[in-house]
Scaffold this motif. Sequence first.
Motif, PDB file in Angstrom:
ATOM      1  N   TYR A 159       0.825  -1.214   0.000  1.00 48.44           N
ATOM      2  CA  TYR A 159       0.000   0.000   0.000  1.00 48.44           C
ATOM      3  C   TYR A 159       0.854   1.258   0.000  1.00 48.44           C
ATOM      4  O   TYR A 159       0.374   2.325  -0.416  1.00 48.44           O
ATOM      5  N   ASN A 160       2.100   1.153   0.475  1.00 51.30           N
ATOM      6  CA  ASN A 160       2.968   2.333   0.469  1.00 51.30           C
ATOM      7  C   ASN A 160       3.195   2.824  -0.953  1.00 51.30           C
ATOM      8  O   ASN A 160       3.206   4.037  -1.212  1.00 51.30           O
ATOM      9  N   SER A 161       3.363   1.881  -1.885  1.00 54.18           N
ATOM     10  CA  SER A 161       3.541   2.261  -3.289  1.00 54.18           C
ATOM     11  C   SER A 161       2.256   2.802  -3.887  1.00 54.18           C
ATOM     12  O   SER A 161       2.292   3.497  -4.912  1.00 54.18           O
ATOM     13  N   MET A 162       1.126   2.494  -3.267  1.00 52.98           N
ATOM     14  CA  MET A 162      -0.155   3.020  -3.711  1.00 52.98           C
ATOM     15  C   MET A 162      -0.368   4.453  -3.207  1.00 52.98           C
ATOM     16  O   MET A 162      -0.979   5.282  -3.879  1.00 52.98           O
ATOM     17  N   ILE A 163       0.177   4.737  -2.021  1.00 53.00           N
ATOM     18  CA  ILE A 163      -0.010   6.052  -1.404  1.00 53.00           C
ATOM     19  C   ILE A 163       1.053   7.045  -1.859  1.00 53.00           C
ATOM     20  O   ILE A 163       0.808   8.253  -1.888  1.00 53.00           O
TER      21      ILE A 163
END
Length: 335
Positions: A293-297
């Motif tokens: 999710y870090n790469s999504m945020i």
Amino acid sequence: MNESLVVNDSSATPRAGEALSWMEAEALDRNGSLEFSTAPRGFPVNPWDIMLCMSGTVIACENAIVVAIIFYTPTLRTPMFVLIGSLATADLLAGMGLILNFVFQYVIPSETISLVTVGFLVASFTASISSLLAITVDRYFSLYNALTYFSEKTLQYVHLMLLGTWGVSLFLGLLPVLGWNCLDEPASCSIVRPLTRSNVMLLATSFFAIFVLMLTLYFKICKIVCRHAHQIALQQHFFATSHYVATKKGVSTLAIILGTFGASWLPFAIYCLVGEREYPSVYTYATLLPATYNSMINPIIYAYRNAEIQRSIYMLLCGCFQANGAYRSRSPSEV
């Protein structure tokens, strides 16, 4: 790093007379452990793998837009946007890696392809985390050396940081492919097969070193921001209001950046250090999924909040602004 990137779960053993699915039988013949033991009986695809693939799809779409905007907009060539482009490229590759991992895992199961996919994901996520560190360093120098930041030397430093970032990431991604894996020694496997426990511990230790360094730099950035806000407030004679607003905005932004990064990656990094390959695979999935999710945020925090990227998106999608409109390129400290 991903899961088949194969998750080990050797504790699952079929009962007498109980039929194995074709995937489970193949897994047992190959390495003695059930690769998809967390999938519901009768359901051929692991739901966790579906969620990872969906996460990869969203990541790839978000970051592809950022990469395209930066690539096709001539005005976005400052050091700040070069680093944001590096971050978006790394996250784009990570998202594509999650998708390819899902496809290869269920369509073309192969240990060789698994090694290549794992190496690709390790390199991509390492480049993403390293790009975040490079952005942090750039933001610090943009405040610490504000007068000389827009010089040619700054762009040279940025290129050197990018060279080191992608060089180290590629090296770490090639290690499993070049032989540092547990295919020949299943006992040395980590929570993420085919990575060895020593390999995973190296990656987790590197993450903690980067996280501590980012924490230190953002603490120094916070001190500089507070000092600048205090000086400006004194000059404008509005200490009580402007100092409080500027300081609160700066601190809250830094808290969001560090909080998001830490909440995403810390659970998986800690589990990489303490987890064993015999542990239920659901623990690995439950800590790995938030890490993606870090790469999504990232594109939301570092790109879509930026006024110039917003302007470029509007120009591309609906022509809301004229292409010849003049605007000033902001420094990282203003983003």
